[in-house]
Design a protein around this motif. Structure first.
Motif, PDB file in Angstrom:
ATOM      1  N   CYS A  57     -13.610 -13.612 -47.286  1.00 34.24           N
ATOM      2  CA  CYS A  57     -12.879 -13.157 -46.109  1.00 34.24           C
ATOM      3  C   CYS A  57     -13.566 -11.966 -45.460  1.00 34.24           C
ATOM      4  O   CYS A  57     -14.310 -11.216 -46.110  1.00 34.24           O
ATOM      5  N   SER A  58     -13.304 -11.806 -44.175  1.00 33.75           N
ATOM      6  CA  SER A  58     -13.742 -10.636 -43.428  1.00 33.75           C
ATOM      7  C   SER A  58     -12.505  -9.909 -42.934  1.00 33.75           C
ATOM      8  O   SER A  58     -11.457 -10.531 -42.701  1.00 33.75           O
ATOM      9  N   ILE A 237     -17.067 -22.288 -44.363  1.00 36.26           N
ATOM     10  CA  ILE A 237     -16.537 -21.594 -43.196  1.00 36.26           C
ATOM     11  C   ILE A 237     -17.247 -22.116 -41.951  1.00 36.26           C
ATOM     12  O   ILE A 237     -18.473 -22.257 -41.937  1.00 36.26           O
ATOM     13  N   ILE A 238     -16.490 -22.405 -40.901  1.00 34.58           N
ATOM     14  CA  ILE A 238     -17.074 -22.871 -39.651  1.00 34.58           C
ATOM     15  C   ILE A 238     -17.092 -21.729 -38.638  1.00 34.58           C
ATOM     16  O   ILE A 238     -16.068 -21.108 -38.361  1.00 34.58           O
ATOM     17  N   TYR A 239     -18.289 -21.469 -38.098  1.00 33.18           N
ATOM     18  CA  TYR A 239     -18.440 -20.544 -36.984  1.00 33.18           C
ATOM     19  C   TYR A 239     -18.788 -21.367 -35.752  1.00 33.18           C
ATOM     20  O   TYR A 239     -19.792 -22.084 -35.742  1.00 33.18           O
ATOM     21  N   THR A 295     -20.928  -9.031 -44.944  1.00 27.30           N
ATOM     22  CA  THR A 295     -19.902  -8.019 -45.234  1.00 27.30           C
ATOM     23  C   THR A 295     -18.579  -8.655 -45.635  1.00 27.30           C
ATOM     24  O   THR A 295     -17.513  -8.111 -45.387  1.00 27.30           O
ATOM     25  N   GLN A 296     -18.636  -9.817 -46.231  1.00 27.03           N
ATOM     26  CA  GLN A 296     -17.429 -10.496 -46.674  1.00 27.03           C
ATOM     27  C   GLN A 296     -16.972  -9.983 -48.037  1.00 27.03           C
ATOM     28  O   GLN A 296     -17.773  -9.510 -48.842  1.00 27.03           O
ATOM     29  N   LEU A 324      -4.959  -3.995 -39.694  1.00 26.25           N
ATOM     30  CA  LEU A 324      -6.166  -4.724 -40.055  1.00 26.25           C
ATOM     31  C   LEU A 324      -5.892  -6.228 -40.058  1.00 26.25           C
ATOM     32  O   LEU A 324      -4.834  -6.675 -40.498  1.00 26.25           O
ATOM     33  N   LYS A 325      -6.854  -6.997 -39.569  1.00 27.97           N
ATOM     34  CA  LYS A 325      -6.716  -8.451 -39.519  1.00 27.97           C
ATOM     35  C   LYS A 325      -7.678  -9.092 -40.505  1.00 27.97           C
ATOM     36  O   LYS A 325      -8.877  -8.833 -40.476  1.00 27.97           O
ATOM     37  N   VAL A 326      -7.120  -9.945 -41.371  1.00 26.14           N
ATOM     38  CA  VAL A 326      -7.924 -10.643 -42.368  1.00 26.14           C
ATOM     39  C   VAL A 326      -8.313 -12.015 -41.821  1.00 26.14           C
ATOM     40  O   VAL A 326      -7.461 -12.784 -41.366  1.00 26.14           O
ATOM     41  N   GLN A 327      -9.580 -12.316 -41.891  1.00 27.26           N
ATOM     42  CA  GLN A 327     -10.115 -13.604 -41.433  1.00 27.26           C
ATOM     43  C   GLN A 327     -10.469 -14.427 -42.663  1.00 27.26           C
ATOM     44  O   GLN A 327     -11.439 -14.153 -43.367  1.00 27.26           O
TER      45      GLN A 327
END
Length: 339
Positions: A57-58, A237-239, A295-296, A324-327
């Protein structure tokens, strides 16, 4: 370059199959076996329970900046609304990466292929470190593996030179991938399924699919749900990189609807979407993706629900700091060990 057949297996779907052959992959040199994870503060992989669910996660603040100073106790984790105990936690940035770069070469992208080739070459040169590997797939009327999994930026750059327009009619036994006889345009979902199911499912470490496309799909054998499921089952993970030739869609994009597709695919798997513009170039976006992947946080837990029944489990990962938002991916499939 020799075109390689690709195998899209959709056993649960009563749909035509795209036949593709991909040679068996080996773990990256020095990579950890599939049943290894990262112990907190250990710095090196150790063997743990194979039933551990792995999350990468980021975390971003209100200014959209990456936050890399959190500790295990800063997170709250739940699965299907039931609290879970984080067993393994690491802020290591050297966990090997396996990256699949998928480039849209359909008719709507004909004017964008050369910029995609240049930016892709620069990305491979800068992102791949020791033990990192990548592969390259182009997709349009059908899919083509331009470079198999490798740690060589040179081979990947050679593969990028094979990017070319791939649009139009594809009949039975025509082109590199045999398909049913009908008009095909952009097999986006098939390409994502291929990358996740055939290329990434056996790999270890952090896995990412980077999509350069306008998000339009026309002619895939599989649907978006199947593509997302394949990515989730392979822990990929898809970017999404939204790259649109607005003139192709009438200047104002009145007939364009691909952004929502890319956004859903990214968010469901823990990634995010980027849009190419005058100020946000492909090179800039590649730099952002590279920084994010380095930075995950790596998080592992053993679910309180130990049943491996193939069901989908929803994941809710938050921090105590509400700003803070967790991705992170939204869930996973509890597949039996032999699948």
């Amino acid at each position: 370059m020799t075109k390689v057949g690709l195998s899209l297996i959709a056993a649960a779907l009563t749909l035509p199959l795209i036949l593709i052959k991909v040679k068996a992959q080996q773990p990256p040199p020095g990579g950890a076996p599939p049943n290894q994870q990262v112990e907190e503060d250990a710095g090196t992989p150790i063997k743990v329970d194979v039933d551990v669910v792995n999350l990468y996660c980021s975390v971003r603040n209100k200014q959209n900046g990456l936050v890399n100073t959190l500790e295990k106790n800063d997170f709250d984790l739940a699965e299907d609304a039931k609290p879970q105990t984080i067993k393994y936690f690491s802020k290591e940035t050297d966990i090997p990466l396996t990256i699949g770069l998928l480039v849209d070469v359909s008719g709507s992208q004909r004017n964008l292929i050369e910029p995609e080739r240049r930016a892709g070459a620069a990305f491979f040169s800068s992102v791949l470190k020791k033990k990192d590997v990548a592969f390259l797939i182009s997709f349009g009327a059908d899919s083509e593996l331009l470079q198999d999994i490798t740690g060589s930026p040179r081979l990947l750059q050679e593969g990028l030179r094979g990017l070319k327009l791939n649009a139009g009619f594809s009949g039975i036994n025509s082109g590199p991938v045999p398909t049913m006889s009908h008009q095909r345009g952009t097999v986006l979902y098939d390409a994502v399924y291929l990358a996740a199911n055939d290329m990434l499912s056996k790999e270890v470490g952090r896995k990412a699919v980077i999509l350069i496309t306008d998000g339009e799909d026309e002619g895939s054998t599989l649907n978006m749900k199947a593509a997302i499921e394949a990515a989730q089952k392979s822990d990929a993970i898809i970017y999404g990189i939204l790259y649109v030739d607005r003139q192709f869609y009438g200047g104002f994009g009145m007939n364009y609807r691909g952004e929502g597709v890319l956004k859903q695919m990214a968010e469901e798997t823990g990634g995010r979407i980027f849009t190419v513009s005058g100020k946000n170039t492909l090179d800039t976006i590649f730099d952002q993706i590279q920084q994010e992947m380095r930075t995950q946080y790596a998080i592992g837990y053993t679910p309180t629900n130990s049943q491996k029944d193939g069901s989908y489990r929803k994941i809710d990962l938050k921090t105590h700091e509400k700003d803070l938002k967790v991705q992170v991916r939204k869930g996973y499939y509890a597949m039996p060990t032999n699948q």
